[in-house]
Design an enzyme around this catalytic site. Structure first.
Site, mmCIF file in Angstrom:
data_model
loop_
_atom_site.group_PDB
_atom_site.id
_atom_site.type_symbol
_atom_site.label_atom_id
_atom_site.label_comp_id
_atom_site.label_asym_id
_atom_site.label_seq_id
_atom_site.Cartn_x
_atom_site.Cartn_y
_atom_site.Cartn_z
ATOM 1 N N LYS A 186 0.813 -1.216 0.000
ATOM 2 C CA LYS A 186 0.000 0.000 0.000
ATOM 3 C C LYS A 186 0.849 1.269 0.000
ATOM 4 C CE LYS A 186 -4.444 -1.372 1.869
ATOM 5 N NZ LYS A 186 -5.505 -1.032 2.820
ATOM 6 N N LYS A 234 -4.289 -9.677 -6.340
ATOM 7 C CA LYS A 234 -5.641 -9.890 -5.794
ATOM 8 C C LYS A 234 -6.618 -8.822 -6.310
ATOM 9 C CE LYS A 234 -5.180 -7.178 -1.576
ATOM 10 N NZ LYS A 234 -5.337 -7.026 -0.162
ATOM 11 N N LYS A 270 -10.013 -3.294 -3.662
ATOM 12 C CA LYS A 270 -10.827 -2.086 -3.603
ATOM 13 C C LYS A 270 -10.052 -0.863 -4.061
ATOM 14 C CE LYS A 270 -11.819 -2.793 0.817
ATOM 15 N NZ LYS A 270 -12.400 -3.002 2.131
#
Ligand code: TYM
Length: 327
Positions: free
Chosen positions: A112, A195, A198
């Site tokens: 992230k 993956k 969102k």
């Protein structure tokens, strides 16, 4: 006495089929066997910038998704994380138990923080797994049902609980994880090596639970496929494997059965049917969501917080007492 489970979803970005198939779908079954607590983790969501008005809407939307998916407030407790301030307080105490080295090994932070650059990532983003540990440990949680990407955070939770217990005496239950093999990691439609996420840059990465028919058809049509033309469930065909997986999980047909159904057929037929399968699942789901009013959901969330607060408060007092605070 039933065992207790705890899990949560962040009210950020668009919730997608990965969140449903990897986590929420399992909760719906587990709530019949376990004492279940499901949280909307707003404190986690603000570890990356959020627009206040959108965040407020998202929190309510996530709770509606829980309900529409089949979480039954008569069986399970659902609440908003920030309504129980003990989460943040225990996280602070656990910050003094966690070590920099182990936090730096958290792969989700690495992923992230790469996006914006490590230097500008918030301290909250770095610390996020400790807050997750606090969520879990506050309730003497025995089992945590999540997708595969949360496994490392649960390992850390176990480590922190053990370390605390060793220093201050038995306080926390060491939680187990529940990760169901099928659905544990739904991959991105535009890149089956990553993956479904969102926070993906492209909306072609995911099918949002709020996507309409046209969008679903467009996204599935555009989804990456592998070389060849057969519909086979194999590791060397990761894109197809992922699509078959979604098909299988939404219809409860085995992957072998799906291979047989499409023997001699091509990607176009398969994808068109997969779009039908996704729409057949999402349409009633979205209709259910639309019927739940904001007032109704806020009432459920408030009652949920009232129910769990005493559990959290008791645990936090025990922790404070053990570490030498005056309670
Ligand atoms: P979050 O909000 O990123 O994801 C919510 C749940 O969805 C699962 N998931 C997936 N499963 C399969 N395939 C995917 N592509 C996929 N993407 C997401 C996640 O594993 C998760 O179960 N840190 C957590 C929220 C959290 C939490 C907790 C969970 C906070 N405190 C305590 C359990 C217990 C998170 O960010 O999940």
């Amino acid at each position: 006495m039933k065992k207790r489970i705890f899990s949560g979803v962040q009210p950020s970005g668009n919730l997608h089929l990965g969140n449903y198939l990897g986590a929420i779908k399992n909760w719906v079954k587990l709530q019949n066997e376990y004492e279940s607590i499901f949280c909307v983790v707003d404190l986690h969501a603000i570890t990356v910038p959020q627009d206040p008005e959108k965040l407020r809407k998202k929190i309510i939307e996530v709770a509606k998704i829980y309900l529409a998916a089949g979480i039954d407030p008569q069986k399970s407790t659902i609440f908003i994380q920030s309504h129980v301030p003990e989460h943040a307080e225990l996280a602070w105490i656990l910050n003094t138990v966690a070590k920099m080295g182990e936090m730096e090994r958290m792969t989700q932070f690495k992923d992230k923080s790469q996006k914006e650059g490590r230097e500008s990532a918030s301290v909250g983003l770095f610390d996020y797994p400790v807050l997750m540990a606090a969520d879990i440990l506050l309730y003497d949680t025995q089992v945590v049902p999540v997708g595969q990407d949360q496994l490392q955070h649960i390992e850390l939770t176990r480590t922190l609980a053990r370390r605390f217990n060793k220093s201050f005496g038995d306080t926390f239950i060491i939680p187990e994880y529940f990760i169901k093999e099928e659905g544990k990691l739904i991959m991105g439609l535009d890149d089956p090596s990553k993956k479904m996420s969102k926070s993906a840059k492209s909306e072609y990465n995911y099918i949002a639970l709020s996507d309409d028919e046209e969008t679903i058809r467009k996204k599935i049509k555009k989804a990456m496929t592998d070389s060849g033309s057969e519909i086979v469930y194999r590791d060397d065909k990761p894109a197809l494997k992922n699509l078959i997986n979604i098909y299988s999980l939404l219809t409860d047909r085995s992957t072998g059965n799906i291979e047989k159904m499409y023997a001699g057929k091509g990607y176009a037929d398969f994808k068109s049917d997969l779009a039908d399968v996704v729409i057949a699942f999402l349409r009633p789901f979205q209709e259910k969501m639309a019927k739940i009013s904001d007032e109704e959901v806020l009432d459920i969330l408030k009652k949920g917080a009232d129910k769990v607060r005493p559990i959290a408060s008791k645990k936090l007092s025990e922790v404070k007492d053990k570490i030498g605070f005056i309670i």
